[in-house]
Design a protein around this motif. Structure first.
Motif, PDB file in Angstrom:
ATOM      1  N   LEU A 156      -6.002  -4.257  15.247  1.00 17.31           N
ATOM      2  CA  LEU A 156      -5.047  -3.160  15.429  1.00 17.31           C
ATOM      3  C   LEU A 156      -5.368  -2.325  16.666  1.00 17.31           C
ATOM      4  CD1 LEU A 156      -5.071  -2.034  11.692  1.00 17.31           C
ATOM      5  CD2 LEU A 156      -3.122  -3.096  12.840  1.00 17.31           C
ATOM      6  N   ARG A 157      -6.186  -2.859  17.553  1.00 17.00           N
ATOM      7  CA  ARG A 157      -6.684  -2.055  18.673  1.00 17.00           C
ATOM      8  C   ARG A 157      -5.584  -1.596  19.627  1.00 17.00           C
ATOM      9  NH1 ARG A 157     -10.943  -5.831  21.331  1.00 17.00           N
ATOM     10  NH2 ARG A 157      -9.371  -7.355  20.626  1.00 17.00           N
ATOM     11  N   SER A 158      -4.528  -2.392  19.792  1.00 13.57           N
ATOM     12  CA  SER A 158      -3.491  -2.050  20.762  1.00 13.57           C
ATOM     13  C   SER A 158      -2.191  -1.609  20.104  1.00 13.57           C
ATOM     14  CB  SER A 158      -3.222  -3.250  21.677  1.00 13.57           C
ATOM     15  OG  SER A 158      -4.370  -3.574  22.419  1.00 13.57           O
ATOM     16  N   ASN A 159      -2.249  -1.239  18.833  1.00 14.11           N
ATOM     17  CA  ASN A 159      -1.045  -0.876  18.096  1.00 14.11           C
ATOM     18  C   ASN A 159      -0.898   0.648  18.036  1.00 14.11           C
ATOM     19  OD1 ASN A 159       0.892  -0.330  16.030  1.00 14.11           O
ATOM     20  ND2 ASN A 159       0.550  -2.355  15.175  1.00 14.11           N
ATOM     21  N   PRO A 160       0.130   1.220  18.720  1.00 12.58           N
ATOM     22  CA  PRO A 160       0.285   2.677  18.751  1.00 12.58           C
ATOM     23  C   PRO A 160       1.118   3.253  17.624  1.00 12.58           C
ATOM     24  CG  PRO A 160       1.866   1.700  20.231  1.00 12.58           C
ATOM     25  CD  PRO A 160       1.087   0.559  19.628  1.00 12.58           C
ATOM     26  N   GLY A 161       1.651   2.401  16.727  1.00 12.15           N
ATOM     27  CA  GLY A 161       2.402   2.923  15.591  1.00 12.15           C
ATOM     28  C   GLY A 161       3.828   2.436  15.546  1.00 12.15           C
ATOM     29  N   GLY A 162       4.611   3.005  14.646  1.00  5.65           N
ATOM     30  CA  GLY A 162       5.985   2.574  14.407  1.00  5.65           C
ATOM     31  C   GLY A 162       6.240   2.549  12.912  1.00  5.65           C
ATOM     32  N   ASP A 163       6.528   1.356  12.386  1.00  5.44           N
ATOM     33  CA  ASP A 163       6.759   1.174  10.950  1.00  5.44           C
ATOM     34  C   ASP A 163       5.553   0.455  10.356  1.00  5.44           C
ATOM     35  OD1 ASP A 163       7.683   0.528   8.371  1.00  5.44           O
ATOM     36  OD2 ASP A 163       9.741   0.322   9.057  1.00  5.44           O
ATOM     37  N   MET A 164       4.950   1.041   9.332  1.00  2.00           N
ATOM     38  CA  MET A 164       3.715   0.481   8.782  1.00  2.00           C
ATOM     39  C   MET A 164       3.929  -0.715   7.868  1.00  2.00           C
ATOM     40  SD  MET A 164       2.683   3.245   5.782  1.00  2.00           S
ATOM     41  CE  MET A 164       1.648   2.145   4.808  1.00  2.00           C
ATOM     42  N   PHE A 165       5.051  -0.747   7.121  1.00  2.00           N
ATOM     43  CA  PHE A 165       5.170  -1.746   6.061  1.00  2.00           C
ATOM     44  C   PHE A 165       5.313  -3.177   6.565  1.00  2.00           C
ATOM     45  CE2 PHE A 165       6.286   2.182   3.716  1.00  2.00           C
ATOM     46  CZ  PHE A 165       5.235   2.121   2.809  1.00  2.00           C
ATOM     47  N   PRO A 166       5.962  -3.445   7.717  1.00  2.00           N
ATOM     48  CA  PRO A 166       5.924  -4.816   8.228  1.00  2.00           C
ATOM     49  C   PRO A 166       4.512  -5.296   8.567  1.00  2.00           C
ATOM     50  CG  PRO A 166       7.761  -3.638   9.186  1.00  2.00           C
ATOM     51  CD  PRO A 166       6.940  -2.620   8.452  1.00  2.00           C
ATOM     52  N   LEU A 167       3.648  -4.381   8.988  1.00  2.00           N
ATOM     53  CA  LEU A 167       2.262  -4.774   9.261  1.00  2.00           C
ATOM     54  C   LEU A 167       1.608  -5.284   7.982  1.00  2.00           C
ATOM     55  CD1 LEU A 167       1.086  -1.717  11.440  1.00  2.00           C
ATOM     56  CD2 LEU A 167       2.327  -3.759  12.161  1.00  2.00           C
ATOM     57  N   LEU A 168       1.809  -4.533   6.890  1.00  2.00           N
ATOM     58  CA  LEU A 168       1.230  -4.945   5.607  1.00  2.00           C
ATOM     59  C   LEU A 168       1.881  -6.227   5.100  1.00  2.00           C
ATOM     60  CD1 LEU A 168       0.862  -1.536   3.699  1.00  2.00           C
ATOM     61  CD2 LEU A 168      -0.642  -2.594   5.394  1.00  2.00           C
ATOM     62  N   GLY A 169       3.200  -6.357   5.313  1.00  2.00           N
ATOM     63  CA  GLY A 169       3.897  -7.550   4.852  1.00  2.00           C
ATOM     64  C   GLY A 169       3.449  -8.804   5.571  1.00  2.00           C
ATOM     65  N   ALA A 170       3.159  -8.685   6.863  1.00  2.00           N
ATOM     66  CA  ALA A 170       2.749  -9.852   7.641  1.00  2.00           C
ATOM     67  C   ALA A 170       1.405 -10.394   7.173  1.00  2.00           C
ATOM     68  CB  ALA A 170       2.689  -9.494   9.116  1.00  2.00           C
ATOM     69  N   VAL A 171       0.491  -9.515   6.765  1.00  2.00           N
ATOM     70  CA  VAL A 171      -0.849  -9.946   6.341  1.00  2.00           C
ATOM     71  C   VAL A 171      -1.075  -9.647   4.865  1.00  2.00           C
ATOM     72  CG1 VAL A 171      -1.876  -9.759   8.632  1.00  2.00           C
ATOM     73  CG2 VAL A 171      -1.868  -7.754   7.116  1.00  2.00           C
ATOM     74  N   GLY A 172       0.023  -9.537   4.099  1.00  2.00           N
ATOM     75  CA  GLY A 172      -0.115  -9.192   2.683  1.00  2.00           C
ATOM     76  C   GLY A 172      -0.942 -10.175   1.891  1.00  2.00           C
ATOM     77  N   ALA A 173      -0.867 -11.457   2.247  1.00  2.00           N
ATOM     78  CA  ALA A 173      -1.673 -12.456   1.526  1.00  2.00           C
ATOM     79  C   ALA A 173      -3.155 -12.233   1.764  1.00  2.00           C
ATOM     80  CB  ALA A 173      -1.270 -13.860   1.985  1.00  2.00           C
ATOM     81  N   VAL A 174      -3.509 -11.739   2.950  1.00  2.00           N
ATOM     82  CA  VAL A 174      -4.906 -11.446   3.279  1.00  2.00           C
ATOM     83  C   VAL A 174      -5.337 -10.134   2.637  1.00  2.00           C
ATOM     84  CG1 VAL A 174      -6.527 -10.999   5.166  1.00  2.00           C
ATOM     85  CG2 VAL A 174      -4.702 -12.708   5.454  1.00  2.00           C
ATOM     86  N   LEU A 175      -4.478  -9.133   2.706  1.00  2.00           N
ATOM     87  CA  LEU A 175      -4.787  -7.819   2.125  1.00  2.00           C
ATOM     88  C   LEU A 175      -4.981  -7.899   0.626  1.00  2.00           C
ATOM     89  CD1 LEU A 175      -4.924  -4.685   2.390  1.00  2.00           C
ATOM     90  CD2 LEU A 175      -2.422  -4.672   2.236  1.00  2.00           C
ATOM     91  N   GLY A 176      -4.105  -8.643  -0.059  1.00  2.00           N
ATOM     92  CA  GLY A 176      -4.180  -8.769  -1.510  1.00  2.00           C
ATOM     93  C   GLY A 176      -3.274  -7.774  -2.211  1.00  2.00           C
ATOM     94  N   ASP A 177      -2.970  -8.064  -3.462  1.00  2.00           N
ATOM     95  CA  ASP A 177      -2.041  -7.247  -4.243  1.00  2.00           C
ATOM     96  C   ASP A 177      -2.732  -6.028  -4.841  1.00  2.00           C
ATOM     97  OD1 ASP A 177      -0.117  -9.056  -3.640  1.00  2.00           O
ATOM     98  OD2 ASP A 177       0.150  -9.834  -5.672  1.00  2.00           O
ATOM     99  N   GLY A 178      -1.895  -5.071  -5.247  1.00  2.00           N
ATOM    100  CA  GLY A 178      -2.394  -3.873  -5.899  1.00  2.00           C
ATOM    101  C   GLY A 178      -1.958  -2.624  -5.155  1.00  2.00           C
ATOM    102  N   THR A 179      -2.459  -1.478  -5.614  1.00  2.00           N
ATOM    103  CA  THR A 179      -2.207  -0.215  -4.927  1.00  2.00           C
ATOM    104  C   THR A 179      -3.236  -0.081  -3.824  1.00  2.00           C
ATOM    105  OG1 THR A 179      -1.320   0.816  -6.937  1.00  2.00           O
ATOM    106  CG2 THR A 179      -2.078   2.282  -5.182  1.00  2.00           C
ATOM    107  N   VAL A 180      -2.753  -0.094  -2.581  1.00  2.00           N
ATOM    108  CA  VAL A 180      -3.656  -0.155  -1.428  1.00  2.00           C
ATOM    109  C   VAL A 180      -3.743   1.176  -0.686  1.00  2.00           C
ATOM    110  CG1 VAL A 180      -3.267  -2.627  -1.170  1.00  2.00           C
ATOM    111  CG2 VAL A 180      -1.839  -1.021   0.121  1.00  2.00           C
TER     112      VAL A 180
END
Length: 316
Positions: A156-180
């Motif tokens: 995430l070093r070069s990411n200045p922001g925007g919409d957070m949920f697509p970031l989580l959706g793209a790597v959701g399988a890596v992040l894992g389920d639950g309240t994060v």
């Protein structure tokens, strides 16, 4: 992170410092913008709103504001006076550019020697651009997983922001389920960030489930820099407290508040920091996120790779 749009009509009237040169239309618009800020700001219970309003009306009066656009400097001064460092005003052209964008640079996944997957997550301007971003990110993650990835580096070093949920959706399988994580209001109310089938919140009907990893719960290294801001910081927070996870790089920008967009009568957007952000352990973050290992931005990938190769499933 921009969460939703609330319509605000500039039909209110009210007092303020400087009744000489400030026109009626401008006065009503400025009054409305300040009322929205006072109602929704994360500092609504602590800021000196009388002083903020007095300074804003004085600036608009000095500028001889007659139209809504001529009050923009006064509104921006007021937001700076609040000091949350995240709230901002977008004029109608800027607002249209942000909300109308349909494309975003997609995530890139590179499989490094030693079966370490390096995932670079660029910024996403809005939810409209998110679906394709998520689809392409998930395809890249699934391809690396099928090739035997044992550990994951989320960059995430070069990411200045925007919409957070697509970031989580793209790597959701890596992040894992639950309240994060969660948005936390000044009064203590919480809106949790829940991931189900690798998909955050109410996005499951639109984005569908993510393909599960063949090796669930892998070790993850998160890379940050002082350019990591806003939505990217929220994504980093979502990994805080996750088992087998470590952060590397530099402290982030410190814009760890949830922004909501309030549309004013002329199409401008008032982006207000309205909540703080908490990780899955309940820790509320206010300010920069310090990495577990402060390596500097350039050395972060090498340090993360070294740590990942020492974790279960990646040794040897």
């Amino acid at each position: 992170m921009v969460a939703g749009v609330v319509l605000a009509g500039a039909g209110c009237s009210g007092g303020g410092a400087g009744d000489g040169a400030l026109g009626g239309e401008a006065r009503a618009y400025l009054e409305d913008a300040l009322a929205v800020a006072e109602r929704h700001s994360v500092l609504r219970d602590t800021a000196d709103w009388a002083a903020v309003r007095e300074a804003a009306f004085r600036r608009a009066d000095r500028d001889r504001a007659r139209t809504p656009a001529q009050t923009y400097p006064a509104i921006r001064d007021a937001l700076r006076e609040l000091g949350d460092r995240h709230s901002q005003l977008l004029d109608p052209a800027q607002a249209a550019e942000v909300t109308g964008a349909e494309d975003a640079e997609p995530p890139v996944v590179e499989l490094l020697p030693g079966r370490i997957a390096h995932v670079t997550l660029p910024a996403v301007p809005n939810e409209r651009a998110g679906a394709e971003y998520v689809r392409r990110g998930r395809e890249a993650v699934a391809k690396a997983a099928a090739a035997g990835a044992c550990g994951w580096m989320v960059d995430l070093r070069s990411n200045p922001g925007g919409d957070m949920f697509p970031l989580l959706g793209a790597v959701g399988a890596v992040l894992g389920d639950g309240t994060v994580g969660a948005f936390v209001t000044p009064g203590g109310g919480r809106t949790p960030w829940v991931v189900r089938s690798g998909t955050p919140g109410g996005q499951l009907p639109d984005w569908g489930p993510a393909e599960p990893l063949p090796r669930p719960g892998p070790p993850v290294a998160v890379l940050t820099s002082n350019r990591t801001a806003s939505a990217a910081e929220a994504a980093a927070i979502a990994f805080r407290g996750r088992p087998a996870t470590r952060t590397f790089g530099e402290p982030t920008a410190g814009l760890t508040t949830g922004n909501a967009a309030h549309r004013l009568s002329d199409g401008a957007l008032l982006l207000l920091a309205g909540s703080y952000e908490a990780d899955r352990t309940g820790t509320v973050h206010k300010g920069p996120l310090a990495p577990d290992e402060e390596t500097g931005e350039e050395r972060a990938p090498a340090a993360a790779e070294q740590w990942l190769r020492a974790q279960d499933g990646c040794r040897g």
